[in-house]
Write a protein that holds these residues in place. Structure first.
Motif, PDB file in Angstrom:
ATOM      1  N   LEU A 165       0.827  -1.210   0.000  1.00  0.00           N
ATOM      2  CA  LEU A 165       0.000   0.000   0.000  1.00  0.00           C
ATOM      3  C   LEU A 165       0.861   1.259   0.000  1.00  0.00           C
ATOM      4  O   LEU A 165       0.515   2.256  -0.654  1.00  0.00           O
ATOM      5  CB  LEU A 165      -0.934  -0.005   1.208  1.00  0.00           C
ATOM      6  N   VAL A 166       1.964   1.218   0.723  1.00  0.00           N
ATOM      7  CA  VAL A 166       2.871   2.372   0.724  1.00  0.00           C
ATOM      8  C   VAL A 166       3.441   2.603  -0.672  1.00  0.00           C
ATOM      9  O   VAL A 166       3.511   3.734  -1.163  1.00  0.00           O
ATOM     10  CB  VAL A 166       3.997   2.169   1.755  1.00  0.00           C
ATOM     11  N   GLY A 167       3.863   1.514  -1.328  1.00  0.00           N
ATOM     12  CA  GLY A 167       4.382   1.649  -2.685  1.00  0.00           C
ATOM     13  C   GLY A 167       3.338   2.162  -3.654  1.00  0.00           C
ATOM     14  O   GLY A 167       3.617   3.035  -4.491  1.00  0.00           O
ATOM     15  N   PHE A 168       2.108   1.656  -3.544  1.00  0.00           N
ATOM     16  CA  PHE A 168       1.030   2.124  -4.417  1.00  0.00           C
ATOM     17  C   PHE A 168       0.723   3.600  -4.158  1.00  0.00           C
ATOM     18  O   PHE A 168       0.549   4.387  -5.095  1.00  0.00           O
ATOM     19  CB  PHE A 168      -0.227   1.273  -4.177  1.00  0.00           C
ATOM     20  N   GLY A 169       0.649   3.970  -2.881  1.00  0.00           N
ATOM     21  CA  GLY A 169       0.370   5.367  -2.561  1.00  0.00           C
ATOM     22  C   GLY A 169       1.471   6.304  -3.029  1.00  0.00           C
ATOM     23  O   GLY A 169       1.197   7.424  -3.480  1.00  0.00           O
ATOM     24  N   THR A 170       2.710   5.832  -2.944  1.00  0.00           N
ATOM     25  CA  THR A 170       3.830   6.656  -3.406  1.00  0.00           C
ATOM     26  C   THR A 170       3.739   6.912  -4.900  1.00  0.00           C
ATOM     27  O   THR A 170       3.964   8.026  -5.380  1.00  0.00           O
ATOM     28  CB  THR A 170       5.153   5.972  -3.057  1.00  0.00           C
ATOM     29  N   ARG A 171       3.416   5.863  -5.657  1.00  0.00           N
ATOM     30  CA  ARG A 171       3.245   6.029  -7.091  1.00  0.00           C
ATOM     31  C   ARG A 171       2.065   6.941  -7.410  1.00  0.00           C
ATOM     32  O   ARG A 171       2.138   7.799  -8.299  1.00  0.00           O
ATOM     33  CB  ARG A 171       3.026   4.655  -7.741  1.00  0.00           C
ATOM     34  N   LEU A 172       0.973   6.750  -6.703  1.00  0.00           N
ATOM     35  CA  LEU A 172      -0.230   7.536  -6.953  1.00  0.00           C
ATOM     36  C   LEU A 172      -0.004   9.016  -6.648  1.00  0.00           C
ATOM     37  O   LEU A 172      -0.486   9.894  -7.369  1.00  0.00           O
ATOM     38  CB  LEU A 172      -1.391   6.993  -6.117  1.00  0.00           C
ATOM     39  N   LEU A 188       7.946  25.078  -2.180  1.00  0.00           N
ATOM     40  CA  LEU A 188       6.601  25.664  -2.217  1.00  0.00           C
ATOM     41  C   LEU A 188       5.791  25.161  -3.412  1.00  0.00           C
ATOM     42  O   LEU A 188       5.046  25.924  -4.054  1.00  0.00           O
ATOM     43  CB  LEU A 188       6.678  27.198  -2.243  1.00  0.00           C
ATOM     44  N   ARG A 189       5.910  23.873  -3.701  1.00  0.00           N
ATOM     45  CA  ARG A 189       5.110  23.291  -4.763  1.00  0.00           C
ATOM     46  C   ARG A 189       3.728  22.938  -4.219  1.00  0.00           C
ATOM     47  O   ARG A 189       3.613  22.215  -3.227  1.00  0.00           O
ATOM     48  CB  ARG A 189       5.788  22.034  -5.312  1.00  0.00           C
ATOM     49  N   PRO A 190       2.665  23.422  -4.862  1.00  0.00           N
ATOM     50  CA  PRO A 190       1.308  23.187  -4.328  1.00  0.00           C
ATOM     51  C   PRO A 190       0.968  21.711  -4.177  1.00  0.00           C
ATOM     52  O   PRO A 190       0.357  21.308  -3.180  1.00  0.00           O
ATOM     53  CB  PRO A 190       0.406  23.874  -5.361  1.00  0.00           C
ATOM     54  N   VAL A 191       1.349  20.875  -5.157  1.00  0.00           N
ATOM     55  CA  VAL A 191       1.010  19.452  -5.067  1.00  0.00           C
ATOM     56  C   VAL A 191       1.693  18.809  -3.870  1.00  0.00           C
ATOM     57  O   VAL A 191       1.124  17.927  -3.209  1.00  0.00           O
ATOM     58  CB  VAL A 191       1.389  18.743  -6.387  1.00  0.00           C
ATOM     59  N   SER A 192       2.908  19.233  -3.553  1.00  0.00           N
ATOM     60  CA  SER A 192       3.619  18.676  -2.409  1.00  0.00           C
ATOM     61  C   SER A 192       3.002  19.138  -1.094  1.00  0.00           C
ATOM     62  O   SER A 192       2.950  18.370  -0.127  1.00  0.00           O
ATOM     63  CB  SER A 192       5.093  19.077  -2.462  1.00  0.00           C
ATOM     64  N   ILE A 193       2.542  20.378  -1.050  1.00  0.00           N
ATOM     65  CA  ILE A 193       1.897  20.879   0.162  1.00  0.00           C
ATOM     66  C   ILE A 193       0.611  20.105   0.438  1.00  0.00           C
ATOM     67  O   ILE A 193       0.333  19.703   1.573  1.00  0.00           O
ATOM     68  CB  ILE A 193       1.619  22.388   0.033  1.00  0.00           C
ATOM     69  N   VAL A 194      -0.174  19.848  -0.615  1.00  0.00           N
ATOM     70  CA  VAL A 194      -1.411  19.081  -0.445  1.00  0.00           C
ATOM     71  C   VAL A 194      -1.094  17.648  -0.039  1.00  0.00           C
ATOM     72  O   VAL A 194      -1.731  17.085   0.870  1.00  0.00           O
ATOM     73  CB  VAL A 194      -2.234  19.117  -1.739  1.00  0.00           C
ATOM     74  N   ALA A 195      -0.113  17.030  -0.710  1.00  0.00           N
ATOM     75  CA  ALA A 195       0.244  15.644  -0.392  1.00  0.00           C
ATOM     76  C   ALA A 195       0.742  15.514   1.044  1.00  0.00           C
ATOM     77  O   ALA A 195       0.375  14.572   1.762  1.00  0.00           O
ATOM     78  CB  ALA A 195       1.309  15.141  -1.364  1.00  0.00           C
TER      79      ALA A 195
END
Length: 214
Positions: A165-172, A188-195
């Motif tokens: 599940l960790v591997g799948f979530g990392t890919r997703l 300050l990348r928005p996708v990284s802040i949300v993730a």
């Protein structure tokens, strides 16, 4: 908990590791991508050899011309296409705002990511030995036994499913907690802040369920 570092010392250490890695490699810091590439080292090494053969535009243009001639033929009946003159192109300058350079888009050398993984293991081992807390064990400790299971077979099965599940979530999510939380949020990348918000929010919710509800 008194034997652990204070939170600010850990934050400073992680910041220094991330900054030094970025300055040394011109790439974002990430553990899951390094692990994935090291596991597939044969194919990754082949890709690196291919990139070394076409490290400049002129060599790539010559190789494409040869491949085109071999595919369509060079005889009298072969179709001919006008070839535009070759022009030297300048790499994109990130400082000029034209986008990232070609070098920064390429993955870090495989040996560098292998060294990163080895350093993580050695650093943890040295810290455990020097603190006197090193102990070889084959389970997850009393906390895991009390909260989850004490059955060794069930423990292995749960850890395997959790790893998948960790591997799948990392890919997703396009990266792990280190890539998004340390490098992405630092830039300050928005996708990284949300993730990262999802990572920590889920961790807080699961911890609350385990310790307060279950």
């Amino acid at each position: 908990m008194s034997s652990y570092w204070p939170w600010w010392a850990g934050a400073v250490g992680l910041a220094l590791v991330t900054i030094n890695y970025t300055l040394a490699t011109d790439r974002s810091f990430g553990v899951s991508s390094a692990w994935d590439r090291v596991l597939h080292w044969r194919s990754e090494r082949q890709l690196e050899r291919t990139e070394e053969e076409f490290e400049d535009d002129r060599a790539l243009a010559d190789a494409l011309a040869v491949a085109t001639a071999e595919h369509f033929g060079t005889g009298p009946g072969a179709p001919t296409m006008p070839q535009p003159p070759y022009r030297e192109t300048q790499p994109l300058d990130p400082a000029a705002g034209d986008g990232p350079s070609v070098t920064s888009l390429r993955p870090v050398p495989l040996v560098t990511q292998a060294a990163l993984l080895v350093s993580i293991f050695l650093g943890g081992l040295i810290a455990a030995v020097t603190s006197g807390r090193f102990h070889l064990r084959f389970d997850m400790g009393p906390g895991f036994r009390n909260l989850v299971t004490a059955n060794p077979i069930t423990m292995v099965a749960l850890l395997f499913v959790g790893g998948v599940l960790v591997g799948f979530g990392t890919r997703l999510a396009g990266g792990c907690s280190s890539g998004h939380g340390l490098s992405g949020c630092g830039r300050l990348r928005p996708v990284s802040i949300v993730a990262t918000a999802v990572f920590f929010g889920t961790a807080v919710g699961v911890s609350f369920l385990l310790w307060k509800v279950i």
